[in-house]
Design an enzyme around this catalytic site. Structure first.
Site, mmCIF file in Angstrom:
data_model
loop_
_atom_site.group_PDB
_atom_site.id
_atom_site.type_symbol
_atom_site.label_atom_id
_atom_site.label_comp_id
_atom_site.label_asym_id
_atom_site.label_seq_id
_atom_site.Cartn_x
_atom_site.Cartn_y
_atom_site.Cartn_z
ATOM 1 N N GLN A 289 -0.325 8.728 -2.187
ATOM 2 C CA GLN A 289 -0.177 9.882 -3.088
ATOM 3 C C GLN A 289 0.007 11.188 -2.336
ATOM 4 O O GLN A 289 1.023 11.857 -2.451
ATOM 5 C CB GLN A 289 -1.437 10.008 -3.963
ATOM 6 C CG GLN A 289 -1.587 8.941 -5.004
ATOM 7 C CD GLN A 289 -2.736 9.255 -5.974
ATOM 8 O OE1 GLN A 289 -3.442 10.249 -5.850
ATOM 9 N NE2 GLN A 289 -2.931 8.394 -6.952
ATOM 10 N N ASN B 277 0.851 -1.208 0.000
ATOM 11 C CA ASN B 277 0.000 0.000 0.000
ATOM 12 C C ASN B 277 0.877 1.246 0.000
ATOM 13 O O ASN B 277 0.547 2.262 -0.608
ATOM 14 C CB ASN B 277 -0.892 0.024 1.256
ATOM 15 C CG ASN B 277 -2.231 -0.649 1.014
ATOM 16 O OD1 ASN B 277 -2.457 -1.245 -0.026
ATOM 17 N ND2 ASN B 277 -3.118 -0.576 1.990
ATOM 18 N N HIS C 190 -12.353 6.135 0.515
ATOM 19 C CA HIS C 190 -11.814 7.386 -0.027
ATOM 20 C C HIS C 190 -12.861 7.955 -0.961
ATOM 21 O O HIS C 190 -13.414 7.234 -1.792
ATOM 22 C CB HIS C 190 -10.499 7.136 -0.768
ATOM 23 C CG HIS C 190 -9.733 8.388 -1.005
ATOM 24 N ND1 HIS C 190 -10.157 9.362 -1.879
ATOM 25 C CD2 HIS C 190 -8.575 8.851 -0.457
ATOM 26 C CE1 HIS C 190 -9.282 10.368 -1.864
ATOM 27 N NE2 HIS C 190 -8.318 10.078 -1.013
ATOM 28 N N GLU D 61 -0.630 -0.225 8.992
ATOM 29 C CA GLU D 61 -2.086 -0.278 8.822
ATOM 30 C C GLU D 61 -2.732 -1.482 9.508
ATOM 31 O O GLU D 61 -3.908 -1.437 9.865
ATOM 32 C CB GLU D 61 -2.431 -0.254 7.317
ATOM 33 C CG GLU D 61 -3.903 -0.007 7.075
ATOM 34 C CD GLU D 61 -4.238 0.336 5.639
ATOM 35 O OE1 GLU D 61 -3.340 0.794 4.888
ATOM 36 O OE2 GLU D 61 -5.405 0.151 5.259
ATOM 37 N N ARG E 147 -13.085 12.878 5.566
ATOM 38 C CA ARG E 147 -13.437 11.908 4.532
ATOM 39 C C ARG E 147 -14.776 11.201 4.704
ATOM 40 O O ARG E 147 -15.469 10.925 3.738
ATOM 41 C CB ARG E 147 -12.373 10.817 4.534
ATOM 42 C CG ARG E 147 -11.489 10.985 3.393
ATOM 43 C CD ARG E 147 -10.419 10.002 3.439
ATOM 44 N NE ARG E 147 -9.250 10.711 2.963
ATOM 45 C CZ ARG E 147 -8.063 10.223 2.917
ATOM 46 N NH1 ARG E 147 -7.848 9.010 3.364
ATOM 47 N NH2 ARG E 147 -7.076 10.908 2.446
ATOM 48 N N TYR F 203 1.665 3.139 -3.159
ATOM 49 C CA TYR F 203 0.605 3.879 -3.862
ATOM 50 C C TYR F 203 0.183 5.161 -3.149
ATOM 51 O O TYR F 203 -0.700 5.865 -3.625
ATOM 52 C CB TYR F 203 -0.605 2.959 -4.075
ATOM 53 C CG TYR F 203 -0.249 1.801 -4.989
ATOM 54 C CD1 TYR F 203 -0.229 1.973 -6.370
ATOM 55 C CD2 TYR F 203 0.144 0.573 -4.459
ATOM 56 C CE1 TYR F 203 0.152 0.932 -7.205
ATOM 57 C CE2 TYR F 203 0.522 -0.473 -5.290
ATOM 58 C CZ TYR F 203 0.521 -0.289 -6.663
ATOM 59 O OH TYR F 203 0.904 -1.307 -7.489
HETATM 60 P P1 FAD Z 1 1.968 -1.984 3.345
HETATM 61 O O1 FAD Z 1 2.732 -0.870 2.797
HETATM 62 O O2 FAD Z 1 0.672 -2.280 2.710
HETATM 63 O O3 FAD Z 1 2.869 -3.299 3.297
HETATM 64 C C1 FAD Z 1 2.310 -4.549 3.610
HETATM 65 C C2 FAD Z 1 3.360 -5.612 3.407
HETATM 66 O O4 FAD Z 1 2.944 -6.820 4.044
HETATM 67 C C3 FAD Z 1 3.606 -5.994 1.949
HETATM 68 O O5 FAD Z 1 4.998 -6.117 1.769
HETATM 69 C C4 FAD Z 1 2.948 -7.368 1.797
HETATM 70 O O6 FAD Z 1 3.551 -8.200 0.840
HETATM 71 C C5 FAD Z 1 3.189 -7.918 3.189
HETATM 72 N N1 FAD Z 1 2.269 -9.003 3.553
HETATM 73 C C6 FAD Z 1 0.949 -8.924 3.810
HETATM 74 N N2 FAD Z 1 0.467 -10.151 4.129
HETATM 75 C C7 FAD Z 1 1.505 -11.008 4.076
HETATM 76 C C8 FAD Z 1 1.650 -12.405 4.275
HETATM 77 N N3 FAD Z 1 0.619 -13.197 4.603
HETATM 78 N N4 FAD Z 1 2.873 -12.965 4.118
HETATM 79 C C9 FAD Z 1 3.950 -12.205 3.765
HETATM 80 N N5 FAD Z 1 3.865 -10.874 3.551
HETATM 81 C C10 FAD Z 1 2.671 -10.293 3.708
HETATM 82 N N6 FAD Z 1 -1.446 7.278 3.816
HETATM 83 C C11 FAD Z 1 -0.896 8.485 4.103
HETATM 84 O O7 FAD Z 1 -0.514 8.753 5.242
HETATM 85 N N7 FAD Z 1 -0.771 9.399 3.106
HETATM 86 C C12 FAD Z 1 -1.162 9.185 1.831
HETATM 87 O O8 FAD Z 1 -1.009 10.033 0.973
HETATM 88 C C13 FAD Z 1 -1.765 7.933 1.531
HETATM 89 N N8 FAD Z 1 -2.217 7.676 0.282
HETATM 90 C C14 FAD Z 1 -2.678 6.419 0.001
HETATM 91 C C15 FAD Z 1 -3.043 6.129 -1.311
HETATM 92 C C16 FAD Z 1 -3.434 4.843 -1.649
HETATM 93 C C17 FAD Z 1 -3.823 4.524 -3.062
HETATM 94 C C18 FAD Z 1 -3.479 3.842 -0.656
HETATM 95 C C19 FAD Z 1 -3.887 2.450 -0.999
HETATM 96 C C20 FAD Z 1 -3.149 4.142 0.656
HETATM 97 C C21 FAD Z 1 -2.748 5.426 0.998
HETATM 98 N N9 FAD Z 1 -2.391 5.750 2.291
HETATM 99 C C22 FAD Z 1 -1.855 6.982 2.571
HETATM 100 C C23 FAD Z 1 -2.365 4.732 3.336
HETATM 101 C C24 FAD Z 1 -0.934 4.214 3.514
HETATM 102 O O9 FAD Z 1 -0.316 4.133 2.248
HETATM 103 C C25 FAD Z 1 -0.901 2.848 4.164
HETATM 104 O O10 FAD Z 1 -1.692 2.833 5.307
HETATM 105 C C26 FAD Z 1 0.519 2.480 4.566
HETATM 106 O O11 FAD Z 1 1.379 2.632 3.466
HETATM 107 C C27 FAD Z 1 0.562 1.047 5.073
HETATM 108 O O12 FAD Z 1 1.901 0.696 5.272
HETATM 109 P P2 FAD Z 1 2.232 -0.713 5.945
HETATM 110 O O13 FAD Z 1 3.701 -0.777 6.076
HETATM 111 O O14 FAD Z 1 1.419 -0.881 7.154
HETATM 112 O O15 FAD Z 1 1.702 -1.799 4.905
HETATM 113 C C1 SIN Z 2 -4.874 10.919 -0.595
HETATM 114 O O1 SIN Z 2 -3.830 11.262 -1.142
HETATM 115 O O2 SIN Z 2 -5.971 11.442 -0.810
HETATM 116 C C2 SIN Z 2 -4.805 9.799 0.348
HETATM 117 C C3 SIN Z 2 -4.233 10.291 1.607
HETATM 118 C C4 SIN Z 2 -4.465 9.298 2.681
HETATM 119 O O3 SIN Z 2 -5.104 8.277 2.482
HETATM 120 O O4 SIN Z 2 -4.014 9.578 3.798
#
Ligand code: FAD
Ligand code: SIN
Length: 539
Positions: free
Chosen positions: A47, A42, A243, A376, A291, A45
């Protein structure tokens, strides 16, 4: 396999933790498992950007705290909010020193953006691809650490606890302990057991439980489902953030392309099908309301006009400014025939973020010993009933850091973890006897479609008791079928993900049924008002 530290997930939370631990303990080994490629997360992606109090003349910690509490609609943990807002700025400075580049204005100051629910301009960003930049920096940095091994295409199936050693483990068992994980190595197609002194779950979100989502296909809630199966605590699952503005492309299956909220921060206006700017009818903050309010307003406009999208109007925005801040959005829209400075963009809400998850404390500890969670997949208390935009990258870095600090204490005090040594010798290998290769993939693909449809139709932005009841009945059947398949079939990522997603669907619906009120992201027309009584729902 045996390791000192085990990290599941290579997004911002997993990588930040790994880097810190590995630098502090050069003589210890750290393994990262990720289920596809290392950058497919996530995080990649994201933005809009990362929120942080940067301009202390106009902004203040108190204002950021206040905005977060207002968005969270009464359910944030105030101590957590203070921790994230205050420590977050240090974490941002740190990733800048590691090489992250955020956009600057002509004077060389950071160009701060604004998004829904923020009273000030405080979002640092790298064009409209902030997450990609942060992921790049972290992946580069971990390559320089010889004690980190990243193993891609390894699907973690379950965490190992006393249950696997033959003990009865229930929700009331004290001191459930994590010894490591069972992992399906997709290079060998074998399930291996991996033991670790400390394990961090950083498995990300669960948007794929819904038919339309901004999340990539990896976002299937695996960490939450694993902890629930291991009898750990999960909370606030009813608060799924939609969103407001994903690009509406009915022919596209899978991940929907996001149009960042920052576009509205720079002047984009939502219009209904008649061309009317409708947000002023719903909230005085108009297009920059939090939101939950904007997504519900769009949902209501779509229902009134019987359409599947509304418009985002950027036609009056400055072209040069738009191209500088949002080049990725401009190009993506152009590739489907939309020139955003001449045409309006069709947008609709999509499942985006899970505010609840694995319950953690201020040191990112879960209810299971030696198991941390960050990012997350965790529920730290920051978001309450609704996350403030751009607070999640910040939260992930703050709690990855805190998990690192506490892991150091564990590793210093458990040079000789007896229970671990004993477990290593006694944990059984994965039992695959009695299972056979799947004969029909349709059993999995069809159930997945059913799950995504029922969650979108019955457990979306607006809920009712009847819809939740229906959803639960259908989930019961899907659960029965998947458990049957799981017992008789050789495990595959598709099978395990579906099983996890059905569990996550169940947790969302069950929590929604327990909440007899409407609050934040949970809106139930049978209880349209807020109640003073319903606190965090822990399952
Ligand atoms: P992730 O980055 O999702 O990483 C999860 C990892 O876990 C991956 O490597 C995956 O392969 C691994 N995994 C999962 N299950 C397993 C398994 N069973 N076995 C092995 N590996 C596994 N937040 C902001 O603060 N600002 C923004 O601008 C923003 N924009 C966003 C835009 C989009 C399109 C999206 C989708 C989200 C956005 N968010 C934003 C939210 C934010 O990006 C995420 O909450 C955050 O990046 C999550 O990070 P993470 O490290 O928790 O998980
Ligand atoms: C967005 O860029 O609108 C997403 C930001 C976020 O999910 O925190």
């Amino acid at each position: 396999m045996q390791t000192d530290f085990l990290v599941i997930g290579s997004g911002i939370a997993g990588l930040t933790y790994a880097l810190k631990v590995a630098r502090d303990c050069p003589d210890k080994k750290l393994l990262i498992f990720t289920k596809t490629t290392s950058d497919e997360t996530n995080t990649k992606y994201a933005q809009g950007g990362i929120a942080g109090v940067w301009d202390h003349e106009k902004d203040s910690f108190d204002k950021h705290i206040e905005d977060t509490l207002i968005a969270g609609d009464g359910l944030c943990n105030e101590k957590t909010v203070e921790i994230v807002v205050k420590e977050g700025v240090e974490r941002i400075k740190e990733i800048i020193t590691w090489g992250a580049e955020f956009d600057k204005d002509q004077d060389g100051d950071y160009a701060l953006g604004r998004e829904g629910g923020h009273s000030e301009f405080r979002i640092l960003h790298h064009k409209d691809v902030t997450g990609k930049e942060m992921e790049r920096v972290l992946l580069e940095a971990i390559k320089t650490q010889p004690n980190i091994e990243v193993i891609t295409h390894c699907f973690v199936v379950d965490i190992i606890t006393q249950h696997h050693l033959g003990y009865l483990v229930t929700k009331s068992t004290p001191d459930i302990e994590c010894f490591g994980v069972y992992v399906l190595n997709l290079h060998t197609n074998k399930i291996e057991k991996v033991t670790a002194t400390v394990t961090l779950l950083a498995t990300g979100g669960n948007g794929q439980v819904y038919r339309t989502t901004t999340n990539p296909v990896i976002a299937t809630g695996d960490g939450v489902a694993m902890v629930y199966r291991a009898k750990g605590r999960i909370e606030n699952m009813e608060f799924i953030q939609f969103h407001p503005t994903a690009l509406y492309e009915p022919a596209v299956k899978g991940q929907a392309f996001l149009i960042t909220e920052a576009v509205r921060g720079d002047g984009g206006i939502l219009r209904n099908l008649e061309g009317k700017a409708f947000m002023e009818e719903y909230d005085e903050r108009k297009d920059l309301a939090p939101r939950d309010i904007v997504a519900r307003a769009i949902d209501s406009e779509m229902k009134k006009t019987g359409t599947e999208h509304v418009w985002l109007d950027c036609r009056t925005m400055d072209k040069e400014k738009f191209l500088k801040h949002f080049p990725n959005i401009y190009e993506r829209c152009l590739s489907v025939g939309i020139d955003v400075l001449r045409d309006m963009i069709p947008v609709a809400p999509a499942a985006h973020y899970s505010c609840g998850g694995i319950k953690t404390d201020e040191w990112a500890r879960t209810s299971i010993r030696h198991l941390f969670a960050a990012g997350e997949c965790a529920s730290t208390g920051l978001h309450g009933a609704n996350r403030l935009a751009s607070n999640s990258l910040l939260e992930a870095m703050v709690f990855a850091h805190r998990a690192y600090l506490h892991s150091m204490e564990i590793i210093r005090n458990t040079s000789d973890r007896d229970s671990q040594k004993w477990a290593v010798q006694n944990i059984p290998d994965w039992r695959a006897e009695g299972t056979s290769a799947p004969k029909e993939m349709i059993l999995i693909t069809q159930s997945l479609k059913e799950l995504q449809l029922l969650m979108s139709d019955y457990v979306g932005i607006v809920r009712t008791n009847k819809r939740l009841e229906r959803a639960m009945r259908r989930l019961d059947l899907l659960h029965e079928e998947i458990e049957d398949l799981y017992k008789t079939t050789v495990v595959s990522p598709q099978l395990c993900q579906l099983r996890n997603m059905i569990t996550v669907g169940y947790l969302i619906v069950k929590s929604a049924q327990f909440r007899h009120e409407s609050r934040g992201l949970h809106y139930n027309t049978d209880y349209p008002a807020k109640s003073e009584l319903v606190q965090n729902i822990v399952l």
